[in-house]
Design a protein around this motif. Structure first.
Motif, short mmCIF file in Angstrom:
data_model
loop_
_atom_site.label_atom_id
_atom_site.label_comp_id
_atom_site.label_asym_id
_atom_site.label_seq_id
_atom_site.Cartn_x
_atom_site.Cartn_y
_atom_site.Cartn_z
N ASP A 104 0.84 -1.20 0.00
CA ASP A 104 0.00 0.00 0.00
C ASP A 104 0.87 1.24 0.00
N VAL A 105 0.37 2.29 -0.61
CA VAL A 105 1.00 3.61 -0.59
C VAL A 105 -0.12 4.59 -0.21
N TYR A 106 0.10 5.39 0.84
CA TYR A 106 -0.96 6.29 1.29
C TYR A 106 -0.38 7.47 2.05
N GLU A 107 -1.24 8.40 2.39
CA GLU A 107 -0.85 9.56 3.20
C GLU A 107 -1.56 9.48 4.53
N GLU A 108 -0.84 9.79 5.60
CA GLU A 108 -1.41 9.79 6.95
C GLU A 108 -0.85 10.97 7.72
N ASN A 109 -1.72 11.83 8.19
CA ASN A 109 -1.30 13.02 8.95
C ASN A 109 -0.24 13.83 8.22
N GLY A 110 -0.41 13.94 6.90
CA GLY A 110 0.53 14.72 6.10
C GLY A 110 1.82 14.00 5.76
N LYS A 111 1.96 12.75 6.18
CA LYS A 111 3.17 11.97 5.90
C LYS A 111 2.88 10.95 4.81
#
Length: 138
Positions: A104-111
């Motif tokens: 998976d590739v994703y964004e979390e809390n701007g990271k």
């Protein structure tokens, strides 16, 4: 330098093959880890309990996978999470190859985050460890 754009879900990552596991390496690992169980260092003991000889510490295999995960991360990412399950036993002279697939590739809390599934094997269908790591890109 690696960037998050180099990773896509389902992507097969380049393999990483270690040199043959040696008995000397097992003794060195015993010293480094403090795990002096004779199953890992004494062939006679190992044979008395029904093994063909000494076996590698499971945590040594985890170290191989950890090294692989850090190679994937390079200087661009931090390893935020890493877990592993043990599989088949590793013996001296086994050659361990680590493989990875981007889960998976994703964004979390701007990271920017990448989740990688990793496998260590000593031959076809002889998995000695599986795991998963989460990388946080800077």
């Amino acid at each position: 330098m690696k960037t998050i754009t180099q990773f896509v879900a389902g992507q097969q990552l380049p393999p990483y093959t270690k040199d043959k596991v040696t008995k000397v390496q097992l003794v060195q690992y015993a010293g480094a880890s403090g795990d002096f169980n004779p199953l890992h260092t004494d062939d006679t003991f190992a044979q008395k309990i029904g093994m063909p000889g000494v076996i590698a510490h499971g945590m040594l295999v985890m170290g191989f996978l950890g090294e692989y995960v850090n190679k994937i991360a390079g200087d661009a990412a931090l390893v935020k999470n890493f877990n592993m399950r043990f599989g088949a036993m590793t013996f001296p002279k086994d050659v361990i190859t680590c493989n990875g697939i981007v889960k998976d590739v994703y964004e979390e809390n701007g990271k920017q985050m990448v989740v990688v599934t990793v496998t260590a094997e000593k031959g076809p269908e002889q998995i000695v460890g599986t795991g998963e790591a989460t990388l946080e890109f800077q």
